[in-house]
Design a protein around this motif. Structure first.
Motif, PDB file in Angstrom:
ATOM      1  N   GLU A  22      28.784  59.241  22.860  1.00  4.74           N
ATOM      2  CA  GLU A  22      28.653  59.475  21.510  1.00  4.74           C
ATOM      3  C   GLU A  22      29.948  60.185  20.721  1.00  4.74           C
ATOM      4  OE1 GLU A  22      27.218  59.113  17.477  1.00  4.74           O
ATOM      5  OE2 GLU A  22      26.641  57.984  19.331  1.00  4.74           O
ATOM      6  N   HIS A  25      32.587  57.859  20.544  1.00  2.00           N
ATOM      7  CA  HIS A  25      32.567  56.995  19.267  1.00  2.00           C
ATOM      8  C   HIS A  25      32.831  57.735  18.172  1.00  2.00           C
ATOM      9  CE1 HIS A  25      30.572  53.225  20.947  1.00  2.00           C
ATOM     10  NE2 HIS A  25      29.555  54.132  21.484  1.00  2.00           N
ATOM     11  N   PHE A  62      30.634  52.772  25.266  1.00  2.00           N
ATOM     12  CA  PHE A  62      31.916  53.077  24.866  1.00  2.00           C
ATOM     13  C   PHE A  62      32.767  52.245  25.616  1.00  2.00           C
ATOM     14  CE2 PHE A  62      35.969  55.148  24.053  1.00  2.00           C
ATOM     15  CZ  PHE A  62      36.230  55.051  22.665  1.00  2.00           C
TER      16      PHE A  62
END
Length: 367
Positions: A22, A25, A62
């Motif tokens: 995360e 991202h 990712f």
């Protein structure tokens, strides 16, 4: 900026892999050229006897992820550092366990072998393990003295890192760990009323206080209230099974051993009146937010950052860490008439955006 995160990503499981992914991202969305340098083999099974990897990702993966690092290839650590010195302006080493540090020292040696190198931040999920050995202190100090910045997830952890450095540069900083929850679809719609059931979810280790929860269940909860303990048991279930029998609550306790896949989470939470976090100590955890995502209030101790995410009397209750008697009192309070429904009605899912905005800003400034 060219940023490389060194840490676990899918197929590794759990909050660590989700956090690394995360964060990648979020950095990419801000325009940074971001990559993840992940693991082909992170730990020997002796150090992590549980399930290390999963088949299906728990959140969006990712695309810029490489999986070349292995705990048994020191030559690969140094080569990775040499490569990252060319490819990156900032390298973030995500620290979960001292078992990672030898490889990180190898990467740092590779980085420093070049005249111009990237700046390096140690992102410490845990500065030291909750159950630590003297070697852990030596390894962690050696790593922290070689980086340019240190980010922790609480002021308490920043102070711990500061104590290890004994005044040496860099000065550790703290940032609230942002939500990085698995994609489960959220709360299941359920009929109103009490379930007469409690849930502990997560890795079962001594500092998590499940033994205290069993004692509190025996002493404080109504006799028709049951408990599920779901997760990987460090060292097996035998000790807790024996304690439950000794306390006379074996018929009220289910020990669901093994990693809990994402698809099971909504059902576990739907069957519970509350998630209980009886931790003796804590740094930062996602489990309060995970319970709230599924519409469930939380009973937690005032350990680490837990009280920062529980609104006392609104979406949960708090008690003293390491105190079975106070936890028993809190369970009695929770099951006073109308309280479970009142607390459930106060639960709201967390909004991740402001947490991540502040976190990324803090991370970049720490370098």
């Amino acid at each position: 900026m060219r940023i490389t995160l060194v840490g676990p990503a899918h197929p590794y499981k759990g909050g660590g892999a989700r956090h690394t992914t995360e964060l990648a991202h979020r950095l990419s969305a801000r325009g940074h050229n971001t990559a993840i340098e992940s693991w082909h083999a992170q730990y020997p099974s002796l150090l992590y006897p549980g399930q290390q990897t999963i088949a299906d990702p728990e959140a969006e993966t990712f695309t810029g992820t490489r999986r070349r690092l292995a705990w048994y290839r020191p030559d690969g650590w140094w080569r990775t550092g040499r490569r990252l010195a060319r490819e990156s302006d900032l390298v973030v080493l995500t620290l979960f366990s001292p078992a990672q540090i030898p490889s990180y020292l190898g990467i740092l040696a590779g980085l420093c072998s070049r005249s111009e190198r990237a700046r390096v931040v140690a992102l410490c999920h845990n500065v030291l393990p909750h159950e630590r050995r003297s070697l852990d202190v030596t390894l962690t100090r050696a790593m922290l003295r070689r980086v340019d910045g240190i980010l922790t997830h609480s002021p308490e952890q920043a102070n711990l890192a500061r104590g290890l450095l004994r005044g040496d540069h860099p000065d550790p900083v703290a940032a609230t760990m942002p939500p990085h929850l698995p994609e489960t679809g959220g709360a299941q719609e359920q009929p109103s009323g009490e379930r007469r059931h409690l849930l502990f979810l997560g890795l079962v280790r001594p500092y998590k206080g499940v033994d205290l929860l069993l004692r509190a269940l025996a002493e404080g909860a109504p006799e028709d209230v049951t408990l599920t303990v779901a997760g990987e048991f460090w060292g097996g279930t035998e000790e807790l099974s024996e304690l439950a029998a000794e306390l006379g609550v074996s018929d009220r306790v289910r020990l669901r051993e093994g990693y809990v896949p994402v698809e099971e989470l909504p059902g576990l939470f739907a069957g519970a009146d509350a998630a209980v976090l009886p931790y003796r100590s804590a740094s930062a955890t996602q489990n309060v937010w995970l319970a709230h995502q599924h519409g469930v209030p939380v009973i937690a101790t005032r350990a680490g950052t837990l009280p920062d995410h529980v609104r006392e009397g609104v979406d949960g209750l708090l008690c003293g860490p390491g105190d079975a008697e106070d936890l028993a009192r809190t369970l009695r309070t929770f099951y006073t008439p109308g309280t479970p429904e009142k607390l459930r009605s106060g639960v709201r899912p967390v909004d991740p955006a402001p947490y991540w905005e502040a976190y990324v800003r803090r991370l970049l400034s720490s370098a």
